[in-house]
Scaffold this motif. Structure first.
Motif, PDB file in Angstrom:
ATOM      1  N   PHE A   1     -27.022 -14.595 -16.838  1.00  0.00           N
ATOM      2  CA  PHE A   1     -25.766 -14.997 -17.486  1.00  0.00           C
ATOM      3  C   PHE A   1     -24.573 -14.642 -16.604  1.00  0.00           C
ATOM      4  N   LEU A   2     -24.560 -13.428 -16.045  1.00  0.00           N
ATOM      5  CA  LEU A   2     -23.442 -13.000 -15.218  1.00  0.00           C
ATOM      6  C   LEU A   2     -23.336 -13.828 -13.937  1.00  0.00           C
TER       7      LEU A   2
ATOM      8  N   LYS B   1     -20.558 -18.108 -10.854  1.00  0.00           N
ATOM      9  CA  LYS B   1     -20.598 -19.427 -10.230  1.00  0.00           C
ATOM     10  C   LYS B   1     -19.463 -20.309 -10.748  1.00  0.00           C
ATOM     11  N   LEU B   2     -19.148 -20.154 -12.041  1.00  0.00           N
ATOM     12  CA  LEU B   2     -18.061 -20.931 -12.649  1.00  0.00           C
ATOM     13  C   LEU B   2     -16.683 -20.333 -12.364  1.00  0.00           C
TER      14      LEU B   2
ATOM     15  N   VAL C   1     -17.575  -9.273 -21.441  1.00  0.00           N
ATOM     16  CA  VAL C   1     -18.663 -10.134 -21.903  1.00  0.00           C
ATOM     17  C   VAL C   1     -19.543  -9.341 -22.855  1.00  0.00           C
ATOM     18  N   SER C   2     -20.217 -10.035 -23.745  1.00  0.00           N
ATOM     19  CA  SER C   2     -21.117  -9.357 -24.679  1.00  0.00           C
ATOM     20  C   SER C   2     -22.583  -9.609 -24.337  1.00  0.00           C
ATOM     21  N   GLU C   3     -22.820 -10.335 -23.261  1.00  0.00           N
ATOM     22  CA  GLU C   3     -24.172 -10.592 -22.753  1.00  0.00           C
ATOM     23  C   GLU C   3     -24.219 -10.095 -21.313  1.00  0.00           C
ATOM     24  N   HIS C   4     -25.144  -9.176 -21.027  1.00  0.00           N
ATOM     25  CA  HIS C   4     -25.150  -8.517 -19.721  1.00  0.00           C
ATOM     26  C   HIS C   4     -26.321  -8.916 -18.833  1.00  0.00           C
ATOM     27  N   SER C   5     -27.077  -9.915 -19.217  1.00  0.00           N
ATOM     28  CA  SER C   5     -28.224 -10.298 -18.391  1.00  0.00           C
ATOM     29  C   SER C   5     -27.748 -10.818 -17.038  1.00  0.00           C
ATOM     30  N   SER C   6     -28.562 -10.567 -16.027  1.00  0.00           N
ATOM     31  CA  SER C   6     -28.214 -10.979 -14.669  1.00  0.00           C
ATOM     32  C   SER C   6     -28.007 -12.485 -14.572  1.00  0.00           C
TER      33      SER C   6
ATOM     34  N   SER D   1     -15.964 -26.912 -17.974  1.00  0.00           N
ATOM     35  CA  SER D   1     -16.529 -26.987 -19.317  1.00  0.00           C
ATOM     36  C   SER D   1     -17.631 -25.949 -19.457  1.00  0.00           C
ATOM     37  N   VAL D   2     -17.667 -25.272 -20.609  1.00  0.00           N
ATOM     38  CA  VAL D   2     -18.732 -24.306 -20.881  1.00  0.00           C
ATOM     39  C   VAL D   2     -19.329 -24.607 -22.253  1.00  0.00           C
ATOM     40  N   SER D   3     -20.584 -24.293 -22.411  1.00  0.00           N
ATOM     41  CA  SER D   3     -21.263 -24.529 -23.681  1.00  0.00           C
ATOM     42  C   SER D   3     -20.788 -23.531 -24.734  1.00  0.00           C
ATOM     43  N   ARG D   4     -21.062 -23.843 -25.985  1.00  0.00           N
ATOM     44  CA  ARG D   4     -20.727 -22.922 -27.074  1.00  0.00           C
ATOM     45  C   ARG D   4     -21.472 -21.599 -26.917  1.00  0.00           C
ATOM     46  N   GLU D   5     -22.736 -21.667 -26.448  1.00  0.00           N
ATOM     47  CA  GLU D   5     -23.546 -20.462 -26.264  1.00  0.00           C
ATOM     48  C   GLU D   5     -22.916 -19.530 -25.227  1.00  0.00           C
ATOM     49  N   VAL D   6     -22.394 -20.096 -24.151  1.00  0.00           N
ATOM     50  CA  VAL D   6     -21.713 -19.290 -23.133  1.00  0.00           C
ATOM     51  C   VAL D   6     -20.395 -18.758 -23.689  1.00  0.00           C
ATOM     52  N   ALA D   7     -19.633 -19.622 -24.337  1.00  0.00           N
ATOM     53  CA  ALA D   7     -18.300 -19.254 -24.820  1.00  0.00           C
ATOM     54  C   ALA D   7     -18.324 -18.094 -25.804  1.00  0.00           C
ATOM     55  N   LYS D   8     -19.390 -17.999 -26.608  1.00  0.00           N
ATOM     56  CA  LYS D   8     -19.415 -16.955 -27.633  1.00  0.00           C
ATOM     57  C   LYS D   8     -19.636 -15.563 -27.043  1.00  0.00           C
ATOM     58  N   HIS D   9     -20.005 -15.489 -25.765  1.00  0.00           N
ATOM     59  CA  HIS D   9     -20.218 -14.206 -25.121  1.00  0.00           C
ATOM     60  C   HIS D   9     -19.084 -13.796 -24.173  1.00  0.00           C
ATOM     61  N   ILE D  10     -18.023 -14.587 -24.114  1.00  0.00           N
ATOM     62  CA  ILE D  10     -16.880 -14.274 -23.248  1.00  0.00           C
ATOM     63  C   ILE D  10     -15.744 -13.730 -24.118  1.00  0.00           C
ATOM     64  N   LEU D  11     -15.242 -12.555 -23.775  1.00  0.00           N
ATOM     65  CA  LEU D  11     -14.237 -11.862 -24.578  1.00  0.00           C
ATOM     66  C   LEU D  11     -12.854 -12.020 -23.939  1.00  0.00           C
ATOM     67  N   ILE D  12     -11.900 -12.446 -24.765  1.00  0.00           N
ATOM     68  CA  ILE D  12     -10.573 -12.815 -24.274  1.00  0.00           C
ATOM     69  C   ILE D  12      -9.482 -11.933 -24.881  1.00  0.00           C
ATOM     70  N   LYS D  13      -8.531 -11.540 -24.048  1.00  0.00           N
ATOM     71  CA  LYS D  13      -7.323 -10.869 -24.536  1.00  0.00           C
ATOM     72  C   LYS D  13      -6.211 -11.904 -24.561  1.00  0.00           C
TER      73      LYS D  13
END
Length: 217
Positions: free
Chosen positions: A167-168, A173-174, A160-165, A204-216
């Motif tokens: 957000f994590l 939860k999801l 992830v590129s966002e480390h706030s508690s 379903s996740v928002s665009r704001e959430v999706a942009k911080h999730i890193l995928i291989k």
């Protein structure tokens, strides 16, 4: 040896300079450090006197090779302690950042090398961020942001590129945690939200959430 505050400045400058080769502006540092620009200027002069940064008035700062090495060492310690806290002490990934902020200032080189060996030389921390080795070298971890994937594409959550508690905790939860496999079902044109299959469960996740999730892929 640097003080705690000096180390924090070096780490902040390092993170701010990762995505480009331009000098880091004092206002950006002040925002990250949550302090006044005048205080930043005073610290920058101290770091420049120690030859840890190059500083030109009104042009921002850059880490010198010595300063960059010191910053990477702090990052290494921080991420190793996060692995230890999660894997050995059973902290959750949203609980470890602040504790590691304290532990990263421990100066013992021997302790950190033994910690690295004890953890079997991990390549990434609990958030998927790469851990540099003792020579300051990072393994390249290829990833794509979730919001950049197309319907039908699939992959593993690598970081992830966002480390706030907050957000994590939301991701947990999801069920969107490291190593989980997902597949893109649909991207909504209206708001960019992403419909996906997460191990046979549709969410379903928002665009704001999706942009911080890193995928291989």
């Amino acid at each position: 040896m640097q003080s705690f505050t000096e180390e924090n400045y070096l780490k902040i400058i390092y993170h701010l300079s990762q995505n480009n080769d331009e000098a880091v502006q004092t206002n950006a540092i002040a925002e990250k450090m949550q302090t006044k620009a005048a205080s930043v200027t005073d610290m920058i002069k101290k770091l420049a006197d120690k030859q840890l940064i190059d500083y030109k008035k009104y042009q921002g700062v850059k880490l010198t090779p010595t300063g960059k090495s010191a910053a990477i060492n702090i990052v290494r310690k921080h991420r190793l302690w996060e692995v230890f806290l999660v894997e050995k002490l059973n902290f959750k990934w949203d609980e470890v950042h602040d504790i590691a902020e304290d532990l990263e200032h421990i100066q013992s080189i021997e302790l950190i090398e033994r910690l690295d060996e004890f953890l079997a030389f991990p390549k990434s921390d609990p958030h998927g961020d790469p851990i540099p080795d003792k020579n300051g070298q990072f393994d390249t971890i290829p990833f794509t942001k979730l919001n950049k994937l197309k319907p039908g594409e699939q992959g593993l959550i690598m970081g992830v590129s966002e480390h706030s508690s907050i957000f994590l905790k939301h991701l947990e939860k999801l069920g969107l945690t490291l190593g989980k496999k997902l597949k893109i079902e649909e991207i909504t044109d209206f708001d960019g939200s992403v419909e996906l299959i997460l191990e046979e469960k549709k969410i379903s996740v928002s665009r704001e959430v999706a942009k911080h999730i890193l995928i291989k892929l």
